[in-house]
Design a protein around this motif. Sequence first.
Motif, mmCIF file in Angstrom:
data_model
loop_
_atom_site.group_PDB
_atom_site.id
_atom_site.type_symbol
_atom_site.label_atom_id
_atom_site.label_comp_id
_atom_site.label_asym_id
_atom_site.label_seq_id
_atom_site.Cartn_x
_atom_site.Cartn_y
_atom_site.Cartn_z
ATOM 1 N N GLY A 335 0.792 -1.226 0.000
ATOM 2 C CA GLY A 335 0.000 0.000 0.000
ATOM 3 C C GLY A 335 0.822 1.272 0.000
ATOM 4 O O GLY A 335 0.260 2.370 0.085
ATOM 5 N N ARG A 338 0.313 3.291 -4.855
ATOM 6 C CA ARG A 338 -1.089 2.996 -5.161
ATOM 7 C C ARG A 338 -1.223 1.973 -6.280
ATOM 8 O O ARG A 338 -0.349 1.834 -7.140
ATOM 9 N N GLN A 339 -2.367 1.284 -6.266
ATOM 10 C CA GLN A 339 -2.673 0.303 -7.300
ATOM 11 C C GLN A 339 -2.790 0.994 -8.657
ATOM 12 O O GLN A 339 -3.391 2.070 -8.769
ATOM 13 N N GLU A 342 -6.328 2.088 -9.944
ATOM 14 C CA GLU A 342 -6.842 3.303 -9.304
ATOM 15 C C GLU A 342 -6.241 4.558 -9.942
ATOM 16 O O GLU A 342 -6.955 5.535 -10.213
ATOM 17 N N ILE A 343 -4.943 4.512 -10.205
ATOM 18 C CA ILE A 343 -4.267 5.696 -10.751
ATOM 19 C C ILE A 343 -4.673 5.962 -12.194
ATOM 20 O O ILE A 343 -4.901 7.110 -12.585
#
Length: 351
Positions: A335, A338-339, A342-343
């Motif tokens: 974490g 960021r994944q 998501e970005i």
Amino acid sequence: MEYYRLTLEDFKRVFEFGTNYYIDPSKNTTGRTTGEPRGLGAILDAFTLGKITEIGIEKILTELNGDKKYMLDFDIKSNAQVKDEPDIIHIEENGNLREPAIFVEIKNTSENDRWIGLTEEQFNTIKRSAGSNKIYMIYASINSETINNNPKTTDLTGMFLKEIENQDKSTIFQKFADLNAECRIEFIISSEDLENFAYAFERGMNMYETRLFDEKKSTSFYSRAGVRRDVLKIKEYKNFDSIMKLEIEKSLYPEKEDISKFKVKGNFKLIYKKKKTYIECLSNVSIGNDVFGNFKLKKDKFYSFNLATLGRDPKLKRNNLFIAKNRIYQLIESGKIRQPDEIIQEIAENI
């Protein structure tokens, strides 16, 4: 994970760009290192992978938000012009053309990549060009289905020529796979991620292998008669949970101590030969640091236990900011980065 399956039209767009670059009389097409003239094939090889990756990301963004057009730079420009620009140079929205609100760099990454990052000069140039805009570096891979597990059958130029050739029923390029290529986002790094997690490798320092622990056979150290003659010493550690320094070879350490210092935990033996050290794992052993990431060594296995330099000339010619590629996946899992799903959605909405 977001991905896009590339089409023949995508490939035509890339090969048209490469051909226009090659045929442009103002362009120097000699090799950077050899100084030898490069033909069309070499120019296509130089451009195809990067440009096909850019198109893949453009298509992924379009699928996520079709209200915008994400415009790539397919004009022939000088190197000075290109280095100051993002890879998505304009956004068309509601019939209006505007500058992007996010600075996006699109880079290809392959299975063999060890380190991810930029030279210090490149990073400073990007930050100046981006101004107050957020900076994201999108790393994506191009994956194709091979014939008989032969990676040469998925050469992008070969597959494209086969697809074109099939229209004329010829057989010259039939040994290549049918045209197939999938662009898949591996990870996305912000400028803050690079500043927070990259290691500053200075000019003149060595570049290091990141796949540190190669498994070895027990017969390399033991025989029916006992310990082999070339083993100088064996030292056993029980319930170890502390710091160890890894050598490049006997009594030779990296330029900076934090590269060689690793947190090691477990039960194991260190086996010393003339120049190299090896580890015999009596339990599962964990080892890692903030440069290379974390590794899990398995019980009853033997591994090399040294750092290794990368390439014939490992000395770096510039200052660099690098993150070990395997560590990036660990930072995402924990974490701290960021994944990518998501970005990329954020980029599609806010660029």
